[in-house]
Design an enzyme around this catalytic site. Structure first.
Site, PDB file in Angstrom:
ATOM      1  N   VAL A   7       0.735  -1.176  -0.033  1.00 48.30           N
ATOM      2  CA  VAL A   7       0.087  -0.050  -0.104  1.00 48.30           C
ATOM      3  C   VAL A   7       0.830   1.258   0.108  1.00 48.30           C
ATOM      4  O   VAL A   7       1.694   1.616   1.031  1.00 48.30           O
ATOM      5  CB  VAL A   7      -0.948   0.099   1.228  1.00 48.30           C
ATOM      6  N   GLY A   8       0.943   2.038  -1.089  1.00 45.64           N
ATOM      7  CA  GLY A   8       1.535   3.440  -1.184  1.00 45.64           C
ATOM      8  C   GLY A   8       0.538   4.396  -1.116  1.00 45.64           C
ATOM      9  O   GLY A   8      -0.815   4.214  -1.039  1.00 45.64           O
ATOM     10  N   ASN A  11      -0.848   4.297  -5.024  1.00 48.25           N
ATOM     11  CA  ASN A  11      -1.290   3.025  -5.520  1.00 48.25           C
ATOM     12  C   ASN A  11      -1.145   2.031  -4.696  1.00 48.25           C
ATOM     13  O   ASN A  11      -0.242   1.905  -3.611  1.00 48.25           O
ATOM     14  CB  ASN A  11      -0.511   2.564  -6.777  1.00 48.25           C
ATOM     15  N   VAL A  13      -0.472  -2.392  -4.735  1.00 50.61           N
ATOM     16  CA  VAL A  13      -0.079  -3.162  -5.570  1.00 50.61           C
ATOM     17  C   VAL A  13      -0.458  -4.528  -4.886  1.00 50.61           C
ATOM     18  O   VAL A  13      -0.053  -4.835  -3.650  1.00 50.61           O
ATOM     19  CB  VAL A  13       1.421  -3.246  -6.083  1.00 50.61           C
ATOM     20  N   ASP A 109       7.577  -0.074   3.501  1.00 46.93           N
ATOM     21  CA  ASP A 109       7.927  -0.534   2.020  1.00 46.93           C
ATOM     22  C   ASP A 109       9.558  -0.614   1.809  1.00 46.93           C
ATOM     23  O   ASP A 109      10.155  -1.500   1.485  1.00 46.93           O
ATOM     24  CB  ASP A 109       7.490   0.389   1.072  1.00 46.93           C
ATOM     25  N   ASP A 129      13.716   3.054  -4.539  1.00 40.11           N
ATOM     26  CA  ASP A 129      12.087   2.874  -4.926  1.00 40.11           C
ATOM     27  C   ASP A 129      11.466   4.005  -5.568  1.00 40.11           C
ATOM     28  O   ASP A 129      11.199   5.055  -4.793  1.00 40.11           O
ATOM     29  CB  ASP A 129      11.321   2.120  -3.626  1.00 40.11           C
ATOM     30  N   THR A 132       5.641   7.352  -4.665  1.00 39.51           N
ATOM     31  CA  THR A 132       5.145   8.635  -4.554  1.00 39.51           C
ATOM     32  C   THR A 132       6.481   9.674  -4.039  1.00 39.51           C
ATOM     33  O   THR A 132       6.581  10.822  -4.489  1.00 39.51           O
ATOM     34  CB  THR A 132       4.062   8.790  -3.190  1.00 39.51           C
ATOM     35  N   THR A 184       8.079  23.646 -25.450  1.00 38.91           N
ATOM     36  CA  THR A 184       7.948  24.014 -24.069  1.00 38.91           C
ATOM     37  C   THR A 184       7.634  22.413 -23.214  1.00 38.91           C
ATOM     38  O   THR A 184       8.121  22.230 -22.303  1.00 38.91           O
ATOM     39  CB  THR A 184       7.012  24.757 -23.743  1.00 38.91           C
TER      40      THR A 184
END
Length: 258
Positions: A7-8, A11, A13, A109, A129, A132, A184
């Site tokens: 759990v991040g 997301n 996974v 994590d 890693d 986020t 740009t």
């Protein structure tokens, strides 16, 4: 079967293991307000799509950096898998000697990545890693977790640039062919991607210098690992499922010694 949740902040996974083998995996957005039933029904649909059944799950393990979703995940495990989830945290055996000033502050994590990394690749080892946040972890050949570095993730940096400037647009995170760009959008992509590669390589170089390591393995994982690794001079290997494999290892380490 073992159902693993990584759990991040952005997301979740999920991975399903059978006889230590990862048989399938999914990625879902982290929505902190989801109930146990919402998660359970969604996961059940994922299982059905792969011709699997939640009734086959005999164990659940969770690594989470989002405390507010833990109640729903743990109750989902009880209601839909008929088992209490093992949660990475104090009291869970990891086989690591954690040298952090306060070991309780190390993200779950990061610990899971370190366990899988040193088991698969040996040490000394640097695990990067790309989530986020982007984290760097240093682990010795004696399974000592020394600590590391945390920096804003690529997407956070990109979003900040878009939100804090009046005329710069949000861009897709892809690598342009050149650093010197003629429009740009590509100029922004160049700055984000190549600037991030430079930051990653510099931090890895500093870790190597501080630890006096000549040839540590440098392993990258996380959603954007391949994008950065393709330009990095120090990243040796991209291991997409490092965290899930670490969860499987920790589950069996605790089960076999219980």
């Amino acid at each position: 079967m073992l159902l693993a949740f990584d759990v991040g902040n952005t997301n979740i996974v999920l991975g399903v293991f059978k006889d230590h083998k990862l048989v399938t995996h999914w990625r879902m957005s982290t929505e902190k307000g989801r109930s146990a039933d919402e998660i359970g029904i969604f996961v059940d649909q994922l299982f059905r799509y792969e011709n699997l059944s939640l009734s086959e799950v005999k164990a659940v393990i969770i690594s989470s950096v989002v405390p507010t979703i833990m109640y729903s995940l743990q109750h989902m495990a009880i209601k839909y898998c008929n088992t209490e989830a093992m949660v990475i945290g104090p009291g869970v055996k990891t086989s690591l000697n954690i040298k952090y000033d306060n070991p309780k502050q190390v993200g779950a994590d990061r610990i899971v990545n370190a366990v899988a990394g040193v088991e698969k690749y040996g040490g000394p080892l640097i695990v990067v890693d790309f989530g986020t946040a982007t984290t760097f972890c240093a682990i010795t050949e004696n399974r000592e977790y020394l600590g590391g570095t945390i920096m804003p993730g690529i997407k956070i940096s990109s979003d900040a640039l878009f939100e804090k400037t009046a005329k710069l647009m949000r861009v897709e995170l892809i690598k342009p062919d050149t650093v010197v760009c003629k429009n740009t959008a590509e100029s922004i992509q160049s700055g984000i991607i190549y600037g991030y590669v430079g930051s990653v390589d510099y931090i890895v170089e500093r870790i190597k210098k501080e630890m006096k390591w000549k040839n540590p393995r440098v392993i990258a994982t996380g959603g954007l690992a391949s994008l950065i690794a393709s330009e990095s001079k120090w990243i040796d290997t991209v291991d997409k499922f490092l965290t899930l494999e670490g969860l499987n290892m920790i589950y069996h380490l605790n089960k076999d010694k219980s």
